[in-house]
Write an enzyme that holds these catalytic residues in place. Structure first.
Site, mmCIF file in Angstrom:
data_model
loop_
_atom_site.group_PDB
_atom_site.id
_atom_site.type_symbol
_atom_site.label_atom_id
_atom_site.label_comp_id
_atom_site.label_asym_id
_atom_site.label_seq_id
_atom_site.Cartn_x
_atom_site.Cartn_y
_atom_site.Cartn_z
ATOM 1 N N LYS A 1 -0.944 1.122 -5.320
ATOM 2 C CA LYS A 1 -0.070 1.586 -4.234
ATOM 3 C C LYS A 1 0.624 0.372 -3.625
ATOM 4 O O LYS A 1 0.034 -0.406 -2.893
ATOM 5 C CB LYS A 1 -0.858 2.332 -3.151
ATOM 6 C CG LYS A 1 0.084 3.225 -2.368
ATOM 7 C CD LYS A 1 -0.062 3.245 -0.876
ATOM 8 C CE LYS A 1 0.256 2.101 -0.016
ATOM 9 N NZ LYS A 1 1.669 1.871 0.337
ATOM 10 N N GLY B 1 -4.229 -7.088 2.335
ATOM 11 C CA GLY B 1 -3.434 -6.679 3.486
ATOM 12 C C GLY B 1 -4.079 -7.183 4.757
ATOM 13 O O GLY B 1 -4.813 -8.168 4.745
ATOM 14 N N SER B 2 -3.848 -6.465 5.838
ATOM 15 C CA SER B 2 -4.294 -6.944 7.146
ATOM 16 C C SER B 2 -5.783 -6.684 7.354
ATOM 17 O O SER B 2 -6.361 -5.765 6.766
ATOM 18 C CB SER B 2 -3.482 -6.259 8.234
ATOM 19 O OG SER B 2 -3.696 -4.870 8.162
ATOM 20 N N THR B 3 -6.379 -7.460 8.230
ATOM 21 C CA THR B 3 -7.809 -7.316 8.514
ATOM 22 C C THR B 3 -8.158 -5.949 9.118
ATOM 23 O O THR B 3 -9.130 -5.323 8.677
ATOM 24 C CB THR B 3 -8.284 -8.509 9.380
ATOM 25 O OG1 THR B 3 -8.161 -9.694 8.573
ATOM 26 C CG2 THR B 3 -9.731 -8.361 9.812
ATOM 27 N N GLY C 1 -8.191 -3.476 6.369
ATOM 28 C CA GLY C 1 -9.323 -3.821 5.492
ATOM 29 C C GLY C 1 -10.633 -3.254 6.021
ATOM 30 O O GLY C 1 -11.451 -2.725 5.259
ATOM 31 N N GLU D 1 -8.856 -8.874 0.359
ATOM 32 C CA GLU D 1 -8.154 -10.138 0.618
ATOM 33 C C GLU D 1 -7.348 -9.908 1.883
ATOM 34 O O GLU D 1 -6.345 -9.188 1.853
ATOM 35 C CB GLU D 1 -7.200 -10.482 -0.529
ATOM 36 C CG GLU D 1 -7.844 -10.600 -1.882
ATOM 37 C CD GLU D 1 -8.452 -11.963 -2.147
ATOM 38 O OE1 GLU D 1 -8.472 -12.806 -1.217
ATOM 39 O OE2 GLU D 1 -8.918 -12.180 -3.269
ATOM 40 N N CYS E 1 -0.542 -15.241 3.591
ATOM 41 C CA CYS E 1 -1.878 -15.092 4.182
ATOM 42 C C CYS E 1 -2.578 -16.426 4.349
ATOM 43 O O CYS E 1 -3.379 -16.600 5.243
ATOM 44 C CB CYS E 1 -2.717 -14.143 3.351
ATOM 45 S SG CYS E 1 -2.600 -14.503 1.618
HETATM 46 P P1 NAP Z 1 -1.133 -3.821 5.884
HETATM 47 O O1 NAP Z 1 -0.421 -3.141 6.968
HETATM 48 O O2 NAP Z 1 -2.604 -3.940 5.975
HETATM 49 O O3 NAP Z 1 -0.720 -3.056 4.551
HETATM 50 C C1 NAP Z 1 -1.163 -3.452 3.289
HETATM 51 C C2 NAP Z 1 -1.147 -2.251 2.365
HETATM 52 O O4 NAP Z 1 -2.089 -1.277 2.816
HETATM 53 C C3 NAP Z 1 0.188 -1.523 2.295
HETATM 54 O O5 NAP Z 1 0.388 -1.048 0.978
HETATM 55 C C4 NAP Z 1 -0.012 -0.383 3.260
HETATM 56 O O6 NAP Z 1 0.843 0.716 3.030
HETATM 57 C C5 NAP Z 1 -1.453 -0.022 2.994
HETATM 58 N N1 NAP Z 1 -2.126 0.683 4.081
HETATM 59 C C6 NAP Z 1 -1.805 0.705 5.396
HETATM 60 N N2 NAP Z 1 -2.680 1.478 6.083
HETATM 61 C C7 NAP Z 1 -3.566 1.964 5.189
HETATM 62 C C8 NAP Z 1 -4.706 2.820 5.281
HETATM 63 N N3 NAP Z 1 -5.116 3.315 6.450
HETATM 64 N N4 NAP Z 1 -5.387 3.114 4.162
HETATM 65 C C9 NAP Z 1 -5.013 2.601 2.977
HETATM 66 N N5 NAP Z 1 -3.933 1.807 2.829
HETATM 67 C C10 NAP Z 1 -3.217 1.464 3.914
HETATM 68 O O7 NAP Z 1 -0.619 -5.293 5.662
HETATM 69 P P2 NAP Z 1 0.886 -5.772 5.483
HETATM 70 O O8 NAP Z 1 1.499 -5.745 6.820
HETATM 71 O O9 NAP Z 1 1.544 -5.069 4.378
HETATM 72 O O10 NAP Z 1 0.654 -7.264 4.951
HETATM 73 C C11 NAP Z 1 0.405 -8.332 5.770
HETATM 74 C C12 NAP Z 1 -1.080 -8.669 5.803
HETATM 75 O O11 NAP Z 1 -1.605 -8.886 4.506
HETATM 76 C C13 NAP Z 1 -1.350 -9.948 6.537
HETATM 77 O O12 NAP Z 1 -2.410 -9.771 7.448
HETATM 78 C C14 NAP Z 1 -1.742 -10.936 5.451
HETATM 79 O O13 NAP Z 1 -2.568 -11.968 5.863
HETATM 80 C C15 NAP Z 1 -2.396 -10.067 4.453
HETATM 81 N N6 NAP Z 1 -2.334 -10.684 3.125
HETATM 82 C C16 NAP Z 1 -3.475 -11.220 2.592
HETATM 83 C C17 NAP Z 1 -3.462 -11.829 1.347
HETATM 84 C C18 NAP Z 1 -4.710 -12.422 0.762
HETATM 85 O O14 NAP Z 1 -4.751 -12.665 -0.431
HETATM 86 N N7 NAP Z 1 -5.747 -12.654 1.530
HETATM 87 C C19 NAP Z 1 -2.276 -11.859 0.619
HETATM 88 C C20 NAP Z 1 -1.134 -11.318 1.168
HETATM 89 C C21 NAP Z 1 -1.186 -10.710 2.430
HETATM 90 P P3 NAP Z 1 2.277 0.804 3.802
HETATM 91 O O15 NAP Z 1 3.096 -0.278 3.259
HETATM 92 O O16 NAP Z 1 2.769 2.137 3.446
HETATM 93 O O17 NAP Z 1 1.979 0.627 5.268
#
Ligand code: NAP
Ligand code: MG
Length: 505
Positions: free
Chosen positions: A189, A242-244, A247, A264, A298
């Site tokens: 996804k 994605g975000s903490t 997660g 991650e 990230c």
């Molecule tokens: P996000 O809001 O957590 O979204 C990540 C993914 O999860 C998206 O595909 C999102 O879909 C989906 N999602 C959202 N809510 C969900 C739920 N309740 N259940 C299942 N899936 C859900 O994060 P983001 O804003 O896209 O990305 C930024 C974050 O990612 C930052 O905190 C960054 O640090 C982290 N990140 C970490 C790494 C690593 O390797 N550690 C790498 C890159 C990014 P939608 O797009 O439809 O909302």
């Protein structure tokens, strides 16, 4: 909705008006027939329409992946055959490199150099796992008596893989390559904001000979499609980047069916410049460490600690070079920073800068939305340096995920290690020093999954990537990742001459 013959996948131009999902080896519209637009953040203009997936589509994809895993050829292929197909995926990507780069730039607004590097790494990920899987094997274990024990590595099963918008194609590759190398089947996804290159990568997998149902790409919202996958009883593993906060939600929901989980998550990575550092190298590395990918990274080194004895010299050079960074046409080779992914992310970034200002910090440079000629409708933010900060401030404790760095002065090693570790996160970290003993000593004490020593970046295929603390768990991009997509089966045989009668009756 059942697939028709006309939908059979043939190669299309990567750039097109409409992108469908990939389910069971076919291009599919959403069950609802709905679509949504994806935008170019550099210009604010729409790029294309995308199928708006629903629970029904997620269900079809899980069914396809389940069937491909339980009854299909892929998990049962000799590893050499899977490896050949992974290499084929890489070679198709290489042949279409420029198209992939262009599409990634259009969907994200990132700079040419960043997109090229990331597409290249996505290709290398497939090549890396094509090699790594061949050497990934079980063990024969020494045990006493007339016993023989060996282990086998078996694929975990159906994996839901949920990825963010900051590195769309690279994150898709980090997820798909090790999973399918191990013999799993996947439902990916992508982030709603940046689905295009993941869809195209799904198409390439099918074209390369990955059987139907092994790689499925379902677009749609995290709250509907993502959540459905996480809760689905027929999904064996969730791999999330994605975000903490999301997660944590995923970990809780996945627990209901005891899915394997790797996370991650976010970061607030420290970057430490000691008094014996090569100041110019540290300035350049710190610049790249925070402003690469417009800070939407990230492992962005967003907390900068500079030793008091070199602080003035370092800051003079650091500020001067920050002011020289060029924002502009992402396709232009001379552009250093691309756009911010969305208006809402831009507002989040600015909110953090404002909070620092209110807390009494000094904005040394930047601190506002950037005006970029010819890109007035896009989302741009000035590279920003903030000083006079402390660890009580929100801008120092929380992930900003934009081109904003907070800078602090320190006077000794013990103090800076304590400051570096004073964070809920533990993803990246960097140390600048010419003293190897110090580098080794400090690297040991830093609570982070990654330590960069005199080095501006961290992610190569082969180098483990992942976090301590609330940055998540599990490692990607490395050989160990294959352990996270496999189960270990232990087989114990008895070869003794006398039967074993444990109950003695
Ligand atoms: P996000 O809001 O957590 O979204 C990540 C993914 O999860 C998206 O595909 C999102 O879909 C989906 N999602 C959202 N809510 C969900 C739920 N309740 N259940 C299942 N899936 C859900 O994060 P983001 O804003 O896209 O990305 C930024 C974050 O990612 C930052 O905190 C960054 O640090 C982290 N990140 C970490 C790494 C690593 O390797 N550690 C790498 C890159 C990014 P939608 O797009 O439809 O909302
Ligand atoms: Mg977009």
């Amino acid at each position: 909705m059942s697939a028709t013959k006309e939908q059979k996948l043939e190669q299309m131009d990567m750039k097109r008006d409409m992108y469908q999902m990939i389910i069971n080896g076919l291009r599919e519209d959403s069950a609802s027939g709905e679509t949504y637009a994806t935008y170019n953040p550099a210009t604010g203009e729409p790029v294309a329409k995308v199928a708006k997936g629903t629970k029904e589509d997620a269900e079809r994809a899980v069914e396809a992946a389940r069937n491909a895993f339980d009854h299909g050829k892929w998990p049962r292929y000799p590893v050499g055959k899977r490896a050949r197909i992974l290499n084929k995926i890489a070679s198709i990507m290489r042949a279409r490199f420029n198209e992939l780069v262009e599409l990634e730039i259009l969907d994200t607004g990132k700079s040419l150099a960043a997109a090229q590097g990331q597409v290249n790494q996505a290709i290398e990920d497939f090549e890396f796992y094509a090699g790594a899987i061949v050497g990934h094997r079980g063990s024969v274990n020494n045990i006493p008596g007339a016993f023989h024990n060996y282990t086998e590595k078996e694929p975990v099963g159906v994996c839901a893989q949920i990825i963010p918008w900051n590195y769309p194609i690279m994150m898709a590759a980090w997820k798909i390559a090790p999973a399918i190398a191990a013999g799993c089947t996947v439902v990916v996804k992508p982030a709603s904001l940046t689905p295009l290159t993941a869809i195209v990568l799904g198409e390439i997998c099918v074209e390369a000979g990955v059987p139907e149902g092994v790689v499925n790409i379902v677009t749609g919202s995290g709250s509907e499609v993502g959540n459905y996958l996480v809760e689905h009883p027929k999904v064996d593993k969730v791999a999330f980047t994605g975000s903490t906060p999301v997660g944590k939600d995923i970990m809780e929901k996945a627990s209901h069916t005891l899915k394997r989980v790797t996370l991650e998550l976010g970061g607030k990575s420290p970057n430490i410049v000691f008094d014996d550092a090569d100041v110019d190298a540290a300035v350049d590395g710190s610049l790249f460490g925070i402003f690469y990918n417009t800070g939407q990274s990230c492992e962005a080194r967003s907390r900068l600690y500079v030793h008091e004895d070199i602080y003035d010299e370092f800051m003079e050079k650091f500020v001067e070079k920050t002011k020289k960074l060029k924002l502009g046409n992402p396709f232009d080779k001379g552009t250093h920073l691309g756009a911010i992914i969305s208006r809402s992310q831009l507002e989040t970034i600015h909110g953090y800068v404002e909070s620092a200002r209110e807390d009494g910090a000094t904005i040394v440079t930047g601190g506002k939305e950037a005006k970029v000629d010819g890109y007035e409708k896009g989302f741009w933010y000035e590279p920003t340096i903030i000083t006079d900060v402390n660890h009580d401030m929100k801008a120092v404790r929380e992930e900003i995920f934009g081109p904003v760095v907070v800078v602090m002065k320190f006077s000794d090693e013990k103090e800076v290690v304590q400051l570096a570790n004073d964070s809920d996160y533990g993803l990246g970290s960097a140390i600048w020093t010419k003293d190897h003993a110090r580098a080794t000593r400090v690297a040991k004490q830093i609570q982070a999954g990654i330590v960069m020593v005199n080095c501006p970046f961290s992610a190569f295929p082969g180098t483990p990537f992942g976090g301590y603390k609330q940055s998540g768990f599990g490692r990607e991009l490395c050989v160990e990742t294959l352990d996270l997509y496999t189960e270990t089966k232990s087989v114990l045989s008895y070869f003794g001459s006398k039967p074993i009668n444990m109950f003695g009756i």
